[in-house]
Design an enzyme around this catalytic site. Structure first.
Site, PDB file in Angstrom:
ATOM      1  N   TYR A  60       0.814  -1.488  -0.073  1.00 13.54           N
ATOM      2  CA  TYR A  60       0.024   0.098  -0.311  1.00 13.54           C
ATOM      3  C   TYR A  60       0.969   1.300   0.491  1.00 13.54           C
ATOM      4  CZ  TYR A  60      -4.701  -1.230  -0.239  1.00 13.54           C
ATOM      5  OH  TYR A  60      -6.034  -2.153  -0.519  1.00 13.54           O
ATOM      6  N   GLU A 105      -1.111 -30.442  14.518  1.00 11.91           N
ATOM      7  CA  GLU A 105      -1.748 -29.950  13.789  1.00 11.91           C
ATOM      8  C   GLU A 105      -3.289 -28.694  13.372  1.00 11.91           C
ATOM      9  OE1 GLU A 105      -3.295 -32.590  10.064  1.00 11.91           O
ATOM     10  OE2 GLU A 105      -4.028 -30.621   9.040  1.00 11.91           O
ATOM     11  N   ASP A 116      -3.131 -35.336  11.444  1.00 16.71           N
ATOM     12  CA  ASP A 116      -4.036 -35.953  10.788  1.00 16.71           C
ATOM     13  C   ASP A 116      -3.790 -37.015  10.240  1.00 16.71           C
ATOM     14  OD1 ASP A 116      -6.310 -34.380  11.516  1.00 16.71           O
ATOM     15  OD2 ASP A 116      -6.631 -33.336  10.172  1.00 16.71           O
TER      16      ASP A 116
END
Lengths: 430, 430
Positions: free
Chosen positions: A173, A259, A311
């Site tokens: 920006y 995780e 997982d």
């Protein structure tokens, strides 16, 4: 109708959150593991051995230079703001000299393309070879990039003088007219890191924070002393700027890398780290730069083994790989961003049968999952470890995946009270 | 080519991160606001007045009962785990009695549909009317839902007895065979909250945490005393379970609610709260339940005004509305989840011209943005305040939006050093 009612009634009767109410086989499985658990002192001795091995092994840790490889490599290091300022001034001075000598205005920029990347198995990470190209102002195809590079150098120069940190978005920006879209300023930012030979965090441009940490860790952040055993159940937010983190101290025996935040919350609420001294950290999904830097700093400063709990799916494995070997996009910074030698504690594909995860808590892998799994089988970091390879092969073969939460089918606290202690006791990591 | 080079050269020369290097008009704008800033003592006096007004107004805060409205309403309250256990036992006992009396097995479940919701302008939030329906086991269309409701009641009963917290995902995994997908267990969970008349957090089922807090706040979390002025630049992660948060203390004059973590980081690094005593909080985008509960608790316990700093787009306004009026999905819990009377500090559509945000930092609104903006114009919480309405109308008319980061075009620290102090000095909130 009657049949439906019967089915529901049977389920209501046979299943329950507590193991003893679960269907026979399932309940027995849960009970068996609980029964086989030895005293905490025995389990602690097991982890202490791991911790000792880690501290001995750390000494042999090799750098790129030790390997005497045939290629030359481009690697970056953490630099102080003053050094970055000096590097930028040197860079601009040489540009000025080149202009005065009639050679024109340009920068030599290291290539970050796939062809210039190499996986080094000895180090278990991706590194950047030393190919580079000239980015010239007097060339219509590179004039814009040269201008952007100069502007980014000027902005970084100011940030380092002022010693403040901004995000990539802030940087974009400051000059939207020139950068046009954030992709352009982001890409040049990585180029500038490589050119100056420093990490992106040395440029004082940080990613947004996402991770949290809790457990047996004390550190100083921007002058504040922070005790992570006194951070309630929510934990301490990991700061976006690692250079403000100092003086880590810990009596932990290992780091538990989780995780997802659901598992983090379970372990934090149960104060798992008081029973088994550890530090628990999560990036809540895909690892962000701040969490990766924090994990690496913990492992380096404290010399603790890292155990990963993800997982049982290709995505979980990919997450471990990003922590360990880095992402291709930032391979020039792999030394600072990666944490080698993370042990895969769970949930592993072989755990699904071993811990008798009920059929209905396993999910079928989608075609995309299977493709990702097969692609991972071709990756160097999987191929170099036959145990990891065998686990992933099993996953792809059975086409089954499971989340950490699937362990809740044996009771909400099964994760912290049975599964993890059993894993630690059996040294069941690879 | 020559033209291109010239354009780039001019930009390089004319623009810079520091205001004095910015193009004339833009630079002057930034400088003007900086010059107009009075001493911090003067600005502090302004905020003190706001703070005092807040503490006086709080006394008049009305509840639903005070309004003597023609409808009856269903509202829920925070209950202790023991009370939840008692409510569940009462509920099941009445079911048993109903069965024994030959009236069958069923639950009376409050309706959470749109038709049963009402916006109450006096309270500035959405509440639930008292319509409810019978969920019967002996009915093929509701037998499954009745079974799920019973199972959820049983699981919640255990959670409250054990005094542990789990996520919705954990809850789902305890009985995948019955729940089939998480949507089903989630929906029944909200039903159960309404049935028992307690908040979802009283059920010990929590959402994942996302928010962070920093600044002049001290509180106790699960027995640990936490000082948010000593949380470095990363801040303290807001805990998922608000019932573990106790004994809030603060010498702040206001709460600064920030939409995004980039702005949060800027303010934390600049230790903005030391210059203007405040607490800074963000949910990093869409408000999550934990952050909403935490904000409400701060405002209620500390009686501080809340100032909102969001992007100037319909999404930023929507975020403010969720904090203030609640989401339709959880309207039964609006009393506990909402923080009434948040002042809209910035970035407001009228700020774009007032602060002379450069054209290239403003973004054109997409068709979807404009549609969302127009829909918001019809919402009660906008219509009841003509200042808010006028701002939104301006946004839709100019079809321009801007992020908080757009202020970086005047310098990275413009937000903390000029924009916010000016806003506070001018009492420029609505």
């Amino acid at each position: 109708m009657a049949e439906k009612r019967k089915r529901v009634a049977i389920e209501e009767e046979d299943e329950g959150e507590r193991p003893r109410e679960a269907p026979r086989q399932q309940g027995l499985a849960a009970l068996n593991f609980r029964k086989k658990l030895k005293s905490d002192a025995v389990i602690l001795a097991t982890i202490k051995a791991l911790c000792k091995a880690e501290q001995a092994a750390e000494v042999q840790n090799r750098s790129l230079a030790d390997l005497h490889l045939p290629h030359a490599f481009k690697e970056v290091a953490d630099l102080s703001p003053d050094s970055v300022v000096t590097e930028i001034e040197k860079c601009i001075l040489s540009v000025a000299k080149s202009i005065l000598a009639g050679h024109g205005f340009g920068f030599s920029v290291p290539s970050r393309s796939g062809a210039n990347q190499l996986y080094v198995p000895e180090l278990d990470r991706i590194v950047l070879k030393d190919k580079s190209s000239m980015r010239e102002f007097a060339n219509s195809s590179s004039v814009r990039k040269t201008a952007i590079t100069t502007r980014i150098l000027q902005l970084i120069h100011q940030l380092c003088i002022k010693q403040i940190h901004v995000t990539k978005r802030d940087l974009f920006y400051t000059d939207v007219k020139l950068f046009q879209d954030q992709g352009q300023s982001d890409a040049v930012l990585d180029d500038v890191s490589c050119m100056l030979g420093c990490t992106r965090s040395s440029l004082n441009v940080v990613a947004s924070e996402k991770g949290v940490v809790v457990g047996r860790l004390i550190f100083t952040e921007d002058g504040d002393r922070i005790d992570c055993t006194k951070m309630g159940v929510g934990g301490k937010a990991i700061p976006p700027n690692i250079d403000k983190v100092r003086d880590m101290e810990s009596d932990a025996l290992f780091i538990l890398l989780v995780e997802k935040d659901a598992a983090f919350m379970r372990l934090a609420e149960d104060r798992f780290y008081n029973r088994f001294p550890c530090v628990i950290i999560t990036a809540k999904g895909q690892p962000d730069v701040a969490t990766r830097l924090f994990l690496r700093k913990m492992k380096t400063d404290l010399k603790l083994p890292v155990l990963g709990l993800v997982d049982s799916d290709p995505y979980g494995l990919k997450i471990l790989s990003v922590y360990m070997s880095g992402s291709k996009n930032m391979s020039y910074d792999s030394y600072n961003l990666t944490t080698p030698d993370i042990k895969w504690l769970g949930v592993r594909p072989s755990d699904l049968n071993k811990y008798k995860i009920p059929e209905q808590c396993r999910l079928p892998m989608t075609d995309q999952d299977i493709k990702t799994g097969k692609d991972l089988l071709e990756e160097d970091f999987i191929k170099k470890d036959q145990n990891w390879y065998a686990e992933l092969e099993l996953m792809v073969k059975t086409k089954e995946k499971a989340e950490i939460q699937a362990l809740s089918s044996f009771g909400f606290q099964y994760l912290s009270e049975v599964y993890l202690p059993t894993k630690l006791q059996e040294k069941d990591w690879i």
